[in-house]
Design a protein around this motif. Structure first.
Motif, mmCIF file in Angstrom:
data_model
loop_
_atom_site.group_PDB
_atom_site.id
_atom_site.type_symbol
_atom_site.label_atom_id
_atom_site.label_comp_id
_atom_site.label_asym_id
_atom_site.label_seq_id
_atom_site.Cartn_x
_atom_site.Cartn_y
_atom_site.Cartn_z
ATOM 1 N N GLY A 197 4.755 -28.615 -44.420
ATOM 2 C CA GLY A 197 5.433 -27.322 -44.454
ATOM 3 C C GLY A 197 6.890 -27.398 -44.030
ATOM 4 N N LEU A 198 7.394 -28.615 -43.819
ATOM 5 C CA LEU A 198 8.773 -28.801 -43.389
ATOM 6 C C LEU A 198 9.707 -28.944 -44.588
ATOM 7 C CD1 LEU A 198 8.282 -31.385 -40.491
ATOM 8 C CD2 LEU A 198 8.765 -28.943 -40.251
ATOM 9 N N SER A 199 10.872 -28.337 -44.501
ATOM 10 C CA SER A 199 11.897 -28.547 -45.512
ATOM 11 C C SER A 199 12.555 -29.899 -45.257
ATOM 12 C CB SER A 199 12.953 -27.448 -45.441
ATOM 13 O OG SER A 199 13.658 -27.517 -44.214
ATOM 14 N N MET A 200 13.350 -30.388 -46.207
ATOM 15 C CA MET A 200 14.058 -31.650 -45.992
ATOM 16 C C MET A 200 14.952 -31.573 -44.758
ATOM 17 S SD MET A 200 15.196 -32.976 -49.771
ATOM 18 C CE MET A 200 14.007 -33.266 -51.085
ATOM 19 N N GLN A 201 15.649 -30.444 -44.623
ATOM 20 C CA GLN A 201 16.557 -30.285 -43.501
ATOM 21 C C GLN A 201 15.805 -30.230 -42.176
ATOM 22 O OE1 GLN A 201 20.156 -30.220 -43.487
ATOM 23 N NE2 GLN A 201 19.510 -30.643 -41.379
ATOM 24 N N ALA A 202 14.681 -29.509 -42.157
ATOM 25 C CA ALA A 202 13.899 -29.390 -40.927
ATOM 26 C C ALA A 202 13.356 -30.748 -40.495
ATOM 27 C CB ALA A 202 12.761 -28.397 -41.129
ATOM 28 N N LEU A 203 12.881 -31.545 -41.454
ATOM 29 C CA LEU A 203 12.364 -32.872 -41.128
ATOM 30 C C LEU A 203 13.499 -33.774 -40.646
ATOM 31 C CD1 LEU A 203 10.137 -34.966 -41.020
ATOM 32 C CD2 LEU A 203 10.489 -35.399 -43.478
ATOM 33 N N ALA A 204 14.643 -33.684 -41.311
ATOM 34 C CA ALA A 204 15.797 -34.495 -40.918
ATOM 35 C C ALA A 204 16.214 -34.187 -39.484
ATOM 36 C CB ALA A 204 16.956 -34.250 -41.881
ATOM 37 N N THR A 205 16.241 -32.919 -39.165
ATOM 38 C CA THR A 205 16.610 -32.506 -37.807
ATOM 39 C C THR A 205 15.607 -33.009 -36.780
ATOM 40 O OG1 THR A 205 17.691 -30.506 -38.667
ATOM 41 C CG2 THR A 205 17.083 -30.516 -36.335
ATOM 42 N N ALA A 206 14.334 -32.968 -37.150
ATOM 43 C CA ALA A 206 13.270 -33.370 -36.221
ATOM 44 C C ALA A 206 13.349 -34.854 -35.863
ATOM 45 C CB ALA A 206 11.907 -33.052 -36.822
ATOM 46 N N VAL A 207 13.790 -35.683 -36.806
ATOM 47 C CA VAL A 207 13.814 -37.131 -36.556
ATOM 48 C C VAL A 207 15.225 -37.663 -36.318
ATOM 49 C CG1 VAL A 207 11.702 -37.528 -37.856
ATOM 50 C CG2 VAL A 207 13.904 -37.666 -39.029
ATOM 51 N N GLY A 208 16.230 -36.803 -36.429
ATOM 52 C CA GLY A 208 17.596 -37.211 -36.122
ATOM 53 C C GLY A 208 18.288 -38.016 -37.190
ATOM 54 N N ILE A 209 17.997 -37.698 -38.467
ATOM 55 C CA ILE A 209 18.705 -38.343 -39.574
ATOM 56 C C ILE A 209 19.227 -37.264 -40.501
ATOM 57 C CG2 ILE A 209 17.343 -40.476 -39.452
ATOM 58 C CD1 ILE A 209 15.652 -39.483 -41.730
ATOM 59 N N SER A 210 19.904 -37.632 -41.564
ATOM 60 C CA SER A 210 20.491 -36.645 -42.462
ATOM 61 C C SER A 210 19.488 -36.184 -43.505
ATOM 62 C CB SER A 210 21.720 -37.227 -43.173
ATOM 63 O OG SER A 210 21.330 -38.233 -44.089
ATOM 64 N N ALA A 211 19.699 -34.960 -43.999
ATOM 65 C CA ALA A 211 18.843 -34.447 -45.072
ATOM 66 C C ALA A 211 19.022 -35.275 -46.332
ATOM 67 C CB ALA A 211 19.181 -32.976 -45.336
ATOM 68 N N ASN A 212 20.213 -35.843 -46.505
ATOM 69 C CA ASN A 212 20.476 -36.678 -47.683
ATOM 70 C C ASN A 212 19.611 -37.938 -47.653
ATOM 71 O OD1 ASN A 212 21.987 -37.249 -50.112
ATOM 72 N ND2 ASN A 212 23.037 -38.849 -48.945
ATOM 73 N N ALA A 213 19.379 -38.460 -46.443
ATOM 74 C CA ALA A 213 18.510 -39.637 -46.319
ATOM 75 C C ALA A 213 17.082 -39.289 -46.731
ATOM 76 C CB ALA A 213 18.536 -40.153 -44.878
ATOM 77 N N ILE A 214 16.613 -38.119 -46.309
ATOM 78 C CA ILE A 214 15.276 -37.661 -46.698
ATOM 79 C C ILE A 214 15.179 -37.556 -48.215
ATOM 80 C CG2 ILE A 214 13.597 -35.780 -46.545
ATOM 81 C CD1 ILE A 214 13.936 -37.240 -43.925
ATOM 82 N N LYS A 215 16.232 -37.016 -48.827
ATOM 83 C CA LYS A 215 16.268 -36.871 -50.285
ATOM 84 C C LYS A 215 16.174 -38.227 -50.970
ATOM 85 C CE LYS A 215 18.999 -34.694 -53.959
ATOM 86 N NZ LYS A 215 20.233 -33.919 -54.262
ATOM 87 N N LYS A 216 16.886 -39.217 -50.438
ATOM 88 C CA LYS A 216 16.848 -40.561 -51.020
ATOM 89 C C LYS A 216 15.455 -41.186 -50.889
ATOM 90 C CE LYS A 216 21.740 -41.749 -50.461
ATOM 91 N NZ LYS A 216 22.716 -42.663 -49.797
ATOM 92 N N TYR A 217 14.794 -40.937 -49.749
ATOM 93 C CA TYR A 217 13.436 -41.466 -49.562
ATOM 94 C C TYR A 217 12.498 -40.870 -50.621
ATOM 95 C CZ TYR A 217 15.156 -42.702 -44.864
ATOM 96 O OH TYR A 217 15.864 -43.192 -43.812
ATOM 97 N N GLU A 218 12.644 -39.575 -50.868
ATOM 98 C CA GLU A 218 11.751 -38.911 -51.817
ATOM 99 C C GLU A 218 12.049 -39.317 -53.260
ATOM 100 O OE1 GLU A 218 11.241 -34.729 -51.311
ATOM 101 O OE2 GLU A 218 10.632 -34.915 -49.202
#
Length: 357
Positions: free
Chosen positions: A14-35
């Motif tokens: 239920g987490l957005s990319m930004q929410a997950l990024a904030t939770a782990v201390g990385i950028s939302a762009n990094a999350i996007k690249k992982y996906e």
């Protein structure tokens, strides 16, 4: 593999990319690249991501994959896509564990009965009234007679339908879904729904399996499945035995007693009384309006019908352990519990502790 599983886990949380990024201390762009599969997280970030998404790190690299096909949701029009994503992730995770468990059984052993329908079902159904006979044919074909079906989940599982219960919080905006995994019919229900609503959902989804490619073009499939569900849970013959062949009015207490004997809501019993000719359509309409004034269309009075639960998966895990198809660690993993918790459960220590309290 990683990108697909990572995306599913993120949506299931239920987490957005930004929410997950904030939770782990990385950028939302990094999350996007992982996906998108264009980058992989470092070992330290992988541990953080797994913790935030409440999965083990090996989840991202698990080789077993299943596809839930032919999905049809029973949901409200206002159900957010985020909720559907969480449900889909939960269902796929449970389905994968199911498939992994079944693969441990030898080919000569079939722990689940292949699904089949009675050969006496009609090829074409061209009226809603005909669904009364179709429901009776199903009951007779499965040896259920006309008595109340006390456990719908057990009944469907014994006939080869996989039942998955999801605990995802849905704010009561989701009832269930149906699909298939490797040609095995799957029905998903929400644990947040009342017991009678769960049962109606199960009967409704059975209706889809029964009526598929049998309805004439003039009939609406959803309406037909609702009619079938009511007739399957509460046959006309049984209804007439309880209420009489013809009535000018019904007492709410009669509907309440039917609810707790047949596991069908008071409102659904009211519809069944009209469909079976016990009361007129006008009487049914008047009582429906009265139900609304009492607030019973939102929440029916009295004790709710108890929830149903599935035990087949857990039973098959213990059966596989007993027959040495799997070890203790794998059994605990399949059940999603720690080894220490599994040892206590296996020795019935949890039940003993509850009995002494």
């Amino acid at each position: 593999m990683f990108a697909e599983r990572f995306t599913r886990a993120r949506k299931a949380s239920g987490l957005s990319m930004q929410a997950l990024a904030t939770a782990v201390g990385i950028s939302a762009n990094a999350i996007k690249k992982y996906e998108h599969g264009t980058a992989m997280p470092s070992s330290s970030n992988l541990l953080k991501l797994a913790s935030a998404l409440e999965v083990r790190t090996e989840y991202f690299f698990r080789p077993i994959k299943v596809k839930l096909e032919g999905v049809e949701y029973r949901k409200r029009a206002s159900t957010p896509q985020k909720i559907l994503d969480r449900i889909n992730g939960d269902v796929l995770d449970q389905a994968e564990r199911w498939q992994e468990l079944l693969n441990f059984y030898p080919d000569s052993i079939k722990p689940i009965t292949p699904f089949s329908l009675p050969s006496t079902l009609p090829d074409v159904i061209d009226s809603y009234e005909q669904l009364e006979d179709v429901a009776t044919t199903m009951r007779n074909g499965w040896g259920l007679g006309l008595n109340p079906i006390h456990d719908m989940i057990d009944t469907l599982e014994s006939k080869g339908v996989m039942i998955i219960c999801t605990d995802v919080e849905t704010s009561k905006k989701f009832d269930g879904l149906a699909g298939n995994i490797n040609e095995l019919p799957v029905v998903v229900i929400s644990t947040a729904q009342s017991g009678d609503r769960q049962r109606f959902t199960l009967a409704h989804e059975l209706g889809h399996l029964v009526l598929h490619n049998r309805l004439s073009e003039e009939l609406d499939e959803e309406k037909a499945c609702n009619h079938f569900a009511g007739a399957f849970l509460l046959p006309s013959t049984s209804l007439i035995q309880h209420l009489g062949k013809s009535r000018t009015q019904l007492e709410a207490q009669e509907l309440y007693m039917l609810k707790h004997e047949y596991g069908i809501s008071m409102l659904a019993s009211l519809y069944r009384a009209s469909q079976s000719g016990v009361i007129s359509h006008q009487t049914q309409k008047n009582m429906f309006i009265w139900f609304g004034k009492q607030g019973w269309r939102t929440q029916e009075p009295g004790e709710p019908y108890p929830h149903e639960a599935t035990y087949l998966y857990k039973q098959l895990v213990y059966r596989a352990l007993s027959e040495d198809y799997i070890g203790i660690s794998k059994a605990a993993e399949l059940l999603g519990v720690s080894l220490s918790s599994f040892h206590k459960e296996r020795k019935l220590e949890v039940l003993n502790a509850a009995a002494t309290n």
